[in-house]
Design an enzyme around this catalytic site. Structure first.
Site, mmCIF file in Angstrom:
data_model
loop_
_atom_site.group_PDB
_atom_site.id
_atom_site.type_symbol
_atom_site.label_atom_id
_atom_site.label_comp_id
_atom_site.label_asym_id
_atom_site.label_seq_id
_atom_site.Cartn_x
_atom_site.Cartn_y
_atom_site.Cartn_z
ATOM 1 N N HIS A 302 0.834 -1.125 0.041
ATOM 2 C CA HIS A 302 0.031 0.037 -0.075
ATOM 3 C C HIS A 302 1.019 1.196 0.027
ATOM 4 O O HIS A 302 0.428 2.159 -0.616
ATOM 5 C CB HIS A 302 -0.975 -0.029 1.202
ATOM 6 C CG HIS A 302 -2.177 -0.726 1.023
ATOM 7 N ND1 HIS A 302 -2.952 -1.411 1.728
ATOM 8 C CD2 HIS A 302 -2.814 -0.875 -0.286
ATOM 9 C CE1 HIS A 302 -4.008 -1.857 1.422
ATOM 10 N NE2 HIS A 302 -3.979 -1.346 0.068
ATOM 11 N N ASP A 567 -21.005 -5.582 -24.448
ATOM 12 C CA ASP A 567 -22.151 -6.482 -24.777
ATOM 13 C C ASP A 567 -22.397 -6.604 -26.330
ATOM 14 O O ASP A 567 -22.735 -7.754 -26.763
ATOM 15 C CB ASP A 567 -23.342 -6.088 -24.092
ATOM 16 C CG ASP A 567 -23.462 -6.380 -22.519
ATOM 17 O OD1 ASP A 567 -22.794 -7.177 -22.174
ATOM 18 O OD2 ASP A 567 -24.118 -5.662 -21.752
ATOM 19 N N ARG A 577 -19.328 -13.222 -22.271
ATOM 20 C CA ARG A 577 -17.770 -12.552 -22.138
ATOM 21 C C ARG A 577 -17.220 -12.790 -20.496
ATOM 22 O O ARG A 577 -16.356 -12.673 -20.531
ATOM 23 C CB ARG A 577 -17.866 -10.940 -22.196
ATOM 24 C CG ARG A 577 -18.988 -10.359 -21.395
ATOM 25 C CD ARG A 577 -19.184 -8.858 -21.721
ATOM 26 N NE ARG A 577 -20.340 -8.001 -21.122
ATOM 27 C CZ ARG A 577 -20.143 -7.328 -20.273
ATOM 28 N NH1 ARG A 577 -18.875 -7.211 -19.650
ATOM 29 N NH2 ARG A 577 -21.129 -6.606 -19.663
ATOM 30 N N CYS A 614 -19.256 4.009 -25.637
ATOM 31 C CA CYS A 614 -18.783 3.726 -24.373
ATOM 32 C C CYS A 614 -18.496 2.313 -23.643
ATOM 33 O O CYS A 614 -18.239 2.482 -22.425
ATOM 34 C CB CYS A 614 -20.371 4.201 -23.379
ATOM 35 S SG CYS A 614 -21.390 3.115 -23.751
#
Length: 656
Positions: A302, A567, A577, A614
């Protein structure tokens, strides 16, 4: 009840994803377990969950017992399959700093001295040179003091109070307004460790057995840290440092001491430490720190993640060699190769200053793309927008220079609540988005949910293939009690900015027309109630083969198209997928998929409406030229891809 799935969380259930998964699990009353390879752990313990070692693309089973077991299983499966939409944790979106480093970074050689330099693990790239600032807090050692029987109750109460104090401190840090979202997610993960029953109960058991509280805290955290250190996954292996950092804070609370802090670090200093916890670094004045050098940690720690998020060069994993730097006045570090030089000579210092100047020039050139408006050679503006799933992602999109939002997924807003979100809550969310990006457009996708990831308040039928079932606009039109509050909220939010709305899973014009009737009905209701509202452009997400084939008809009904390549590709290729067996078929560059995109764009251009994209393909520099040639004028993507996409468009315009 139980259900199995393949994990799609990037790099698996390491710290922050585990925290989000646990938070979601705790929102249900059911007893929930996660099962991997016949080993099961509580889904409400982040420590146990991380120690299970769940990796991306592995199969797991969610098992639940209780009144809301069905809802719990579906919500948790939804998160594992689609982490962007399955949690209400702040900062849930994946950030670019979390991308897995190259293997050679993780498997770096042991630190050695090279020509006056020391080599460690290159954890956050860049060059730095500056005054050394040593950070070597006093080590807390186990006393292993045996308690008398009558001392145990008071010592147990003291331990509980120490845990509570640390949790409260971390909670206050999370509430700080100046904390970056990426750091907020890390501190939330640390807080989750500090409150995890695996740790609290282990420490309490040691005290109950007669061990003093400080020794118990060290013993319990050391045991869990050793378990993490023994794991073969680099992300989970790095969580050992997080557990030890939490243990140190608990011990300090028990001793009534404040830890050494970094408030005194001077401008441009190089921070040097044997071990620094993410808790310390996240709260430090990071803008003053020119570089970080640490004996512990690696590229997946981290500390490394925080350094990368803030653009601070970092070399970690020096081991005991870090103590060679304790007496240094000046330190230079090359965090690209992992080399460190104490008190560099004039030639070395000059080289570092030259490299820093070059890096700054590149950084400034990249910043130039933040506010640029990319255009084609003919002067047409190409909008480069962001795909978002929550309000917590706004800051990253703005910093990247997003020209609005090309896709706001509303599923998270519905999935993060036990009940359906109210109209007021939705209106406030959409209005916040509109204000944040005004005057740029914010395209909100109406609820796109189905039987694969249902939500509370909607009973989904059992379907053989939910991806081809009752979902998206199909479900919304059948459930006006769910759809109308969302449409009303969008009409109200449109007063505050450039809101646009798109419908998912559209197959024909009837669905668009039915939605328009509902919108008109909602607008009439708001007018009668005297509520402020405004009209918005209505478009569709083109993701079904049917929509592609009737694109000319749909183009006459809507204001814009947005092509959802994720999609669309799976439907065109008839390949799930989420199924790794047929993953190679999910290729957006396949001639059939590219032809479908071209047909859609052609219909939009001929109708005079905007056509954008998109899906993930929108951010691919190798495909952007083809998309622009097809007539796309808007590309929406992850914030991390925005500046590169802007550069690509500008380069194309310059080359024409």
């Amino acid at each position: 009840m139980e259900r199995s799935t393949i994990v799609r969380v990037h790099d698996g259930l390491h710290a922050r994803p585990a925290t989000r998964f646990v938070k979601l699990a705790k929102s249900f009353e059911a007893d929930i377990e996660l099962v991997k390879a016949e080993k099961s752990v509580s889904a409400k313990s982040s420590v146990k969950l991380m120690l299970l070692g769940v990796k991306e693309n592995e199969e797991v089973t969610v098992r639940a017992t209780g009144a809301d077991a069905i809802e719990a299983i579906e919500a948790l499966i939804g998160y594992l399959e689609n982490p962007l939409s399955g949690t209400g944790e702040e900062g849930a979106a994946p950030t670019p700093v979390e991308v897995a480093p190259r293997k050679e970074q993780v498997a770096a050689p042991a630190p050695v001295s090279i020509q006056g330099g020391i080599r460690g693990v290159a954890a956050s790239e860049g060059f730095a040179i500056g005054p050394a600032f040593g950070f070597f807090p006093q080590e807390i050692k186990q006393e292993n003091r045996m308690l008398g029987h009558d001392e145990i109750p008071a010592e147990a109460a003291r331990l509980r109070q120490a845990f509570a104090t640390v949790q409260e401190r971390m909670e206050r840090s999370l509430a700080a307004s100046n904390l970056a979202e990426s750091d907020r997610g890390i501190i939330a993960a640390l807080k989750d460790i500090a409150s995890d029953e695996e740790l609290t109960e282990a420490a309490a058991a040691l005290v109950a057995g007669g061990i003093d509280a400080v020794s118990a805290a060290i013993g319990a955290t050391s045991k869990i840290a050793d378990d993490f250190a023994a794991m073969d996954d680099p992300y989970l292996n790095a969580r050992a440092d997080d557990v030890n950092a939490v243990g140190r804070q608990i011990c300090l609370a028990l001793l009534g001491q404040d830890d050494a802090n970094l408030e005194a670090i001077p401008e441009g200093a190089i921070l040097i430490a044997e071990d620094i916890g993410a808790w310390d670094l996240a709260r430090a004045p990071l803008k003053r720190i020119a570089g970080v050098i640490c004996g512990h940690g690696g590229a997946t720690s981290h500390v490394a993640i925080i350094a990368r998020a803030h653009g601070i060069p970092a070399v970690l994993g020096l081991g005991h060699a870090v103590h060679e730097l304790e007496t240094a006045n000046t330190v230079a570090l090359d965090a690209n190769s992992g080399l460190i030089f104490a008190n560099p000579d004039e030639t070395t210092a000059r080289r570092f200053h030259d490299e820093i100047a070059k890096a700054e020039a590149v950084k400034q050139s990249l910043k130039a793309y933040k506010d640029v408006t990319p255009k084609r050679a003919d002067g047409t503006v190409i909008e480069i927008a962001a795909n978002l799933g929550s309000l917590e992602e706004i800051e990253a999109a703005q910093e990247a220079g997003a020209m609005g939002v090309g896709l706001f997924r509303t599923e998270l807003l519905f999935m993060r609540h036990i009940h359906l979100p109210s109209e007021d809550l939705q209106a406030e969310t959409y209005a916040t988005l509109a204000k944040a990006f005004a005057p740029y457009p914010v395209i909100v996708r109406t609820l796109d949910i189905g039987g694969d990831k249902p939500i509370s308040g909607i009973d989904f039928p059992v379907e053989e293939n939910p991806f081809l079932g009752w979902r998206g606009i199909r479900m919304c039109l059948d459930r006006p009690d769910v759809f109308k509050p969302q449409l009303r909220a969008l009409l109200r939010a449109a007063v505050h900015g450039n809101i646009k709305v798109m419908l998912p899973m559209v197959s024909g014009v009837d669905e668009v027309r039915a939605t328009r009737l509902l919108i008109d009905e909602c607008a009439a209701e708001l007018k009668a109630e005297g509520r402020d509202h405004a009209v918005f452009d209505l478009g569709i997400m083109v993701e079904t083969p049917a929509a592609v084939l009737v694109a000319p008809m749909l183009a006459s009904e809507v204001a814009f198209f947005s092509i959802g390549t994720n999609d669309l590709t799976q439907y065109i290729m008839a390949a799930d997928r989420l199924n790794p067996t047929v993953a190679k078929l999910n290729d957006v560059t396949h001639p059939a998929v590219m032809a479908a995109i071209a047909l859609t764009a052609k219909a939009a251009v001929e109708a005079g409406i905007m056509v954008g994209m998109c899906g993930e393909a929108a951010g691919r520099a190798d495909l952007i030229p083809a998309f622009l040639d097809m007539g796309l004028t808007e590309l929406s993507m992850s914030p991390s891809s925005i500046q590169r996409a802007k550069k690509c468009v500008l380069d194309l315009g310059a080359a024409a």
